[in-house]
Design an enzyme around this catalytic site. Structure first.
Site, PDB file in Angstrom:
ATOM      1  N   TRP A 127      71.380  68.286  61.909  1.00  0.00           N
ATOM      2  CA  TRP A 127      72.316  67.309  62.500  1.00  0.00           C
ATOM      3  C   TRP A 127      72.068  67.254  64.010  1.00  0.00           C
ATOM      4  O   TRP A 127      71.947  68.299  64.650  1.00  0.00           O
ATOM      5  CB  TRP A 127      73.753  67.745  62.189  1.00  0.00           C
ATOM      6  CG  TRP A 127      74.815  66.896  62.818  1.00  0.00           C
ATOM      7  CD1 TRP A 127      74.862  65.522  62.857  1.00  0.00           C
ATOM      8  CD2 TRP A 127      75.980  67.359  63.504  1.00  0.00           C
ATOM      9  NE1 TRP A 127      75.994  65.105  63.507  1.00  0.00           N
ATOM     10  CE2 TRP A 127      76.706  66.209  63.922  1.00  0.00           C
ATOM     11  CE3 TRP A 127      76.500  68.618  63.801  1.00  0.00           C
ATOM     12  CZ2 TRP A 127      77.909  66.289  64.621  1.00  0.00           C
ATOM     13  CZ3 TRP A 127      77.699  68.689  64.485  1.00  0.00           C
ATOM     14  CH2 TRP A 127      78.394  67.539  64.897  1.00  0.00           C
ATOM     15  N   ASP A 208      77.450  75.145  57.032  1.00  0.00           N
ATOM     16  CA  ASP A 208      78.205  73.982  57.504  1.00  0.00           C
ATOM     17  C   ASP A 208      78.400  73.049  56.317  1.00  0.00           C
ATOM     18  O   ASP A 208      77.420  72.575  55.730  1.00  0.00           O
ATOM     19  CB  ASP A 208      77.404  73.298  58.628  1.00  0.00           C
ATOM     20  CG  ASP A 208      78.195  72.206  59.324  1.00  0.00           C
ATOM     21  OD1 ASP A 208      79.355  71.963  58.931  1.00  0.00           O
ATOM     22  OD2 ASP A 208      77.643  71.586  60.253  1.00  0.00           O
ATOM     23  N   LYS A 243      84.951  63.422  56.240  1.00  0.00           N
ATOM     24  CA  LYS A 243      84.369  62.452  55.312  1.00  0.00           C
ATOM     25  C   LYS A 243      85.121  62.437  53.982  1.00  0.00           C
ATOM     26  O   LYS A 243      85.454  61.389  53.458  1.00  0.00           O
ATOM     27  CB  LYS A 243      82.889  62.767  55.038  1.00  0.00           C
ATOM     28  CG  LYS A 243      82.127  63.349  56.208  1.00  0.00           C
ATOM     29  CD  LYS A 243      81.770  62.328  57.248  1.00  0.00           C
ATOM     30  CE  LYS A 243      81.341  62.963  58.481  1.00  0.00           C
ATOM     31  NZ  LYS A 243      80.551  62.903  59.446  1.00  0.00           N
TER      32      LYS A 243
HETATM   33  C1  LMR Z   1      76.835  61.837  61.769  1.00  0.00           C
HETATM   34  O1  LMR Z   1      75.955  62.680  61.650  1.00  0.00           O
HETATM   35  O2  LMR Z   1      76.604  60.634  61.940  1.00  0.00           O
HETATM   36  C2  LMR Z   1      78.284  62.267  61.694  1.00  0.00           C
HETATM   37  O3  LMR Z   1      78.375  63.617  61.419  1.00  0.00           O
HETATM   38  C3  LMR Z   1      79.067  61.870  62.879  1.00  0.00           C
HETATM   39  C4  LMR Z   1      78.713  62.625  64.104  1.00  0.00           C
HETATM   40  O4  LMR Z   1      79.629  63.101  64.753  1.00  0.00           O
HETATM   41  O5  LMR Z   1      77.534  62.715  64.469  1.00  0.00           O
END
Ligand code: LMR
Length: 396
Positions: A127, A208, A243
């Site tokens: 992420w 996570d 989510k």
């Molecule tokens: C994403 O990856 O788009 C979501 O988890 C929102 C974020 O805060 O990045």
């Protein structure tokens, strides 16, 4: 003093929200930030959340502080949801946090207190905010291989080999399900192999879970957590309700920490609550109170599972629809990884230049890595989307 600062660059994901909003083209498509959307392009409040909110407004009699750990009824319900436990575990502490990000930040604070020099291994890719958030808090991060961008599979052998080189006490950040950004999760067999290395090397899993219920179902999506919890002495789990309850802006999540024994758990409990006090003092209450009402009431809970199932199935349908449309238009390109992935995301598998062209020429927005949020696809826009992608990949 502020004259010493220069402007920060726009966030790789959140920056796309404004860019898309400011694009005047009516045919534009937003495949950027991870927010669920209906076939009409809306992100409505879940019906079950509205029902719980009505009950909350009618019955809530105080807005006084609830303490650093948040509400006990919410924490016990979330512990059961995440770990599948029926009674509180004496080695486990669970705290209410402001979303998954708040949970990650508190976990970083706790790790820095107990083992400031430890390495946290993060998947490559991960992420987009994992590294800024955890690295920014002061943790040492190192990548482990996870995703093969050309063949669109998990690099399980390379991942295990890298984890075997980690030293005892190192922490391994894992995505419980719906890996963000790739959408590809280890199989149950691969999770067991990962667990074996973690046990053998005495590593600490840090899991996570931002998408529980979006891959297969609530229990299957927690497989890695529940499997490891039975085998490792220590573990950290960050969980988000953004989510699966659609409570993005209300900031609802939990941090759970499994300790080797109940005595250590009590020490961890005191330390982690102290970390919270030094960051945001107490968590926000509203969203967590809503989740607690839903999870403690059979009718509301089953209504929630129904709405969650609808969201998951729509995402799966849109993957199939896009893959079928691309197969019809550009059969020489293999996009079948779109349907092998689960949850909101996967890589489209195009270059950063092609991502830029999709934005400029067609108003199709996605993260530079070509991560797409499949919730932005609808039966009404899929033909235009597939045409835009086909024209872009045909152009090289
Ligand atoms: C994403 O990856 O788009 C979501 O988890 C929102 C974020 O805060 O990045």
């Amino acid at each position: 003093m502020f004259e010493t600062l220069s402007a920060a660059s726009a966030d790789a994901i959140l920056g796309l929200i404004a860019e898309h909003r400011n694009d005047p083209r009516p045919e534009k498509i937003d495949l950027g930030v991870g927010v669920y959307r209906t076939a009409e392009g809306a992100t409505p409040v879940l019906d079950v959340v509205k029902a719980a909110e009505r009950e909350l407004v009618a019955n809530q009699d105080s807005k006084a502080y609830i303490g650093t750990a948040g509400a006990a009824d919410f924490n016990s319900a979330m512990q059961a949801l995440v770990f599948g436990t029926t009674s509180p575990d004496k080695r486990l502490v669970t705290l209410q946090t402001p979303g998954g990000s708040g949970s990650l930040r508190v976990a970083a604070g706790l790790i820095l207190r107990s083992s400031p020099d430890t390495t946290v291994w993060v998947s490559e890719p991960t992420w987009a905010n994992h590294v800024p958030l955890l690295g920014g808090a002061g943790l040492n991060l190192k990548p482990y291989p996870y995703y093969d961008t050309s063949s669109h599979v998990i690099r399980i052998d390379a991942m295990l080999e890298t984890l075997r080189s980690a030293v005892a006490g190192d922490i391994v950040l894992l995505h419980a399900c719906c890996h963000n950004p790739s959408g590809l999760d280890p199989s149950a067999e691969q999770w067991r192999a990962i667990t074996e290395v973690i046990v053998e090397r005495e590593l600490v899993p840090f899991i996570d879970m931002a998408y529980q219920g979006f891959a297969e179902d609530i229990d299957a999506d927690a497989y890695a957590i529940r499997h490891m919890a039975e085998r490792v002495p220590e573990m950290i789990v960050a969980s988000s309700c953004s989510k699966n309850f659609g409570l993005y802006r209300d900031r609802v999540g939990t941090l759970s920490i499994l300790s080797a024994d109940s005595k250590t758990r009590d020490v961890v409990d005191s330390q982690v609550n102290n970390v919270v006090r030094t960051i945001y003092s107490v968590p926000p209450d509203h969203g967590a109170a809503v989740v607690s009402l839903i999870l403690h009431n059979d009718a509301l809970r089953s209504a929630w599972v129904g709405e969650l199932t609808d969201m998951r199935e729509r995402l799966r349908d849109m993957r199939v629809l896009l893959n079928d449309s691309l197969l019809a238009k550009v059969p020489q390109h293999d996009f079948s990884h779109l349907v092998r992935a689960t949850g909101m995301f996967c890589f489209l598998g195009v270059s950063v230049e092609q991502v830029a062209r999709l934005k400029k020429d067609f108003g199709v927005y996605m993260v530079d890595s070509s991560r797409i949020n499949v919730a932005g696809i609808t039966p009404a826009n899929v033909a235009y989307l597939a045409d835009s992608i086909a024209a872009t990949v045909a152009g090289g």
